[in-house]
Design a protein around this motif. Structure first.
Motif: not given
Lengths: 210, 210, 210, 210
Positions: C112-134
DNA sequence: GATGAATGAGATTTCATTCAT
DNA sequence: TATGAATGAAATCTCATTCAT
């Protein structure tokens, strides 16, 4: 019925209250276009064209198309209720209250024709959205004021005893407001003249008396 | 006023090969949704959802979203005028004509509530388009029938001499049709009952007579 | 730590689960582009170009650009946790658990290289949004698993007693996932080879022993 | 490796007429916001809000949003290389060089946390643009310094002979810089303390020795 | 008759940037 | 130095419509 504006509305969005010049102009333009073509059918570009700037520039002044609608409607309702509350607080009898409410309504149509036309066409489905909850509130107060006046009139034997007040309320309410769709300020009739004719019909009927 | 349906309309478009049952169902669904949310705000997909098929599939039955609207409105107007023409051809006096027209109108609202609601909300701006020219025609005939009746009544001293017939016409016309926005078939009142109450108000007024 | 996927996520939006063919292709394309240019900097049009259709057509398959991101990340996390849970449930000692987690992680990066790269770059600020609470939920479980293993290792005298486990956890976590930014599947090293090298460094150090 | 700042960068743009104090403040604010939300996701208006002026006013101080980013990154890199060059010029052995570079790096994170976070997130795709070519240059020098130290260590039998130096370089590089994403100045650990812990792990491993 | 997939035009909105005051 | 207003390009998204199967 005489409390101070208990209808909460969201008039003031992000933008500043202080510089109302341009803002008011733009809202007047927007209201005119909304009234003429309907809210949905009106494009932001159309409003901008009419106001002489580019579509994107409107967003310097307003958050969204919806917030323009919001401000138009809530400003109108605020003024409407200021007028209504004065009437309702002045201790008139039922017939005089009805006359005053009708006259006040036609005056509001005269002053806020576009807003009234928009209100007439859009309020039903807008009221469902949280942002426009104040429309439903206003609707309720409205019913209380008019229906209450009719019922008081029946109780005080000023209006006919066999009146279905609920039905009458609906008829009266609708006729008054639909007038916004054909009324043209500066036309053949003043608001007061229209009110007089209308009241004559509703109070005394159009049939010749035996 | 007694000619046979002189209002041209485009009801039947290309396809009517198939069972007209499905077609009628789909139009009924579409009318309901148009009435509830407005024509513009209604998406083809929404109609399809409500009818249980996919958006694209509607195009087997109809040319376009607009042609659905067209068929809904013209079907309604055809029936309305069938009723009106019967009334107008029966040689009644002005008061009886007014009563019959009002009653007939509330019956049409009962039978075609969604269509009437759509007509009420959309006809003004639709009438400008060539395809919907029949709406303007109908509007003209409508005015002739109602305004004529009022004027005849004044001339025959059945209605009050001081009546502004044009204004009265507008009041009456609007009140009758706006009823479509609150009327619910199968509710507390039959169409005839509503007509009776309404006529009582308009003819004799709501004020108690001295 | 062995419960069945307690991380709630919103993977399935409106669209159907059944026809995963096109959908999966499009998501793979989107993930690739998101990973290469960042979520914000990626335009929907760019994804569409890459996938060979028009921007608007993507909206037949997905609600929004955000829902593509959502589905990419949640699909990845579901698989990741399936792998982790297997490891955590298998009763290994701390050192073996660490080895298994690291190996599993590099395998996920491989798949899942692309997914992991995205996760790495974006998860910090996404986690704040309710939709990405997971994402935040997953983050918490993640910490429990890794930090717990390190602490267990210290308690069982398998890892050095003077370890700042929290700091070590961060170092290990970051190094593993940042690898997604330089790893190329099919390159010089297999995931297992990378894991071996990495574990060798972390467990035994790079300095020559006296 | 000891030459004086061979990395060309464009730090000073057109305007530096005014008090450099304000400029520095504004850049600090901008860096903070860029680091928190990402460069692309940060609007000029957001920076202006945070700094207490209007978006347009920033353009008195800076050419563009990009030039703010440029100045933030190049200022940081200048300082970083001043530190690194001192270390590299001081003739230390491989192990001591590694220790000094790690310690220096954590000190830079302490002083320039927002800049490092931005660098970490954005440098990969920025490096492609001509204006930010110095990022790629820096990257190359960086690799030479670290990889060279590791290789020297292996050659001098200070580091293990079986080390994949390239892989180790990546692990070390990433871990050091990703720390910027969780490090908080004034928190539980000093930069030196973090460096010590990290070096302990990398040099000696976390496993207990037999 | 209906589906699944796509088109293409146009809508709202965002935002870096400019500029007269 | 800063403001208020505007520009213009581009982004996301919507939706009526088409069409092969």
């Amino acid at each position: 019925m005489t409390e101070n504006d208990p209808v909460p509305n969201s008039k003031q969005t992000t933008e500043n209250t202080a510089a109302p010049g341009r803002r008011r102009e733009l809202l007047a333009t927007a209201a005119e276009v909304f009234a003429a073509h309907g809210y949905n059918a009106t494009t932001v570009r159309r409003i901008a064209d009419e106001a002489g700037l580019l579509a994107g520039s409107l967003y310097y002044h307003f958050d969204s198309k919806e917030s323009m609608l919001d401000e138009i409607l809530s400003t109108f309702l605020d003024e409407l209720w200021a007028g209504y509350d004065t009437v309702l607080a002045s201790g008139l009898g039922p017939r005089e209250t009805l006359e005053a409410l009708v006259t006040e309504s036609f005056r509001e149509i005269d002053r806020h024709r576009p807003a009234v036309a928009i209100y007439q066409k859009e309020s039903r489905h807008l009221a469902a959205r949280p942002r426009f909850a104040y429309l439903a509130d206003s609707q309720r107060r409205f019913e209380k004021a008019w229906l209450g006046t009719l019922q008081r009139g029946v109780a005080e034997r000023v209006f006919r005893a066999d009146l279905d007040t609920r039905l009458t309320y609906r008829f009266v309410r609708d006729t008054v407001w639909v007038a916004a769709s054909w009324y043209r300020p500066g036309g053949a009739h003043t608001p007061e003249e229209i009110a007089r004719q209308y009241l004559s019909m509703v109070l005394d009927g159009i049939a010749v008396r035996d």
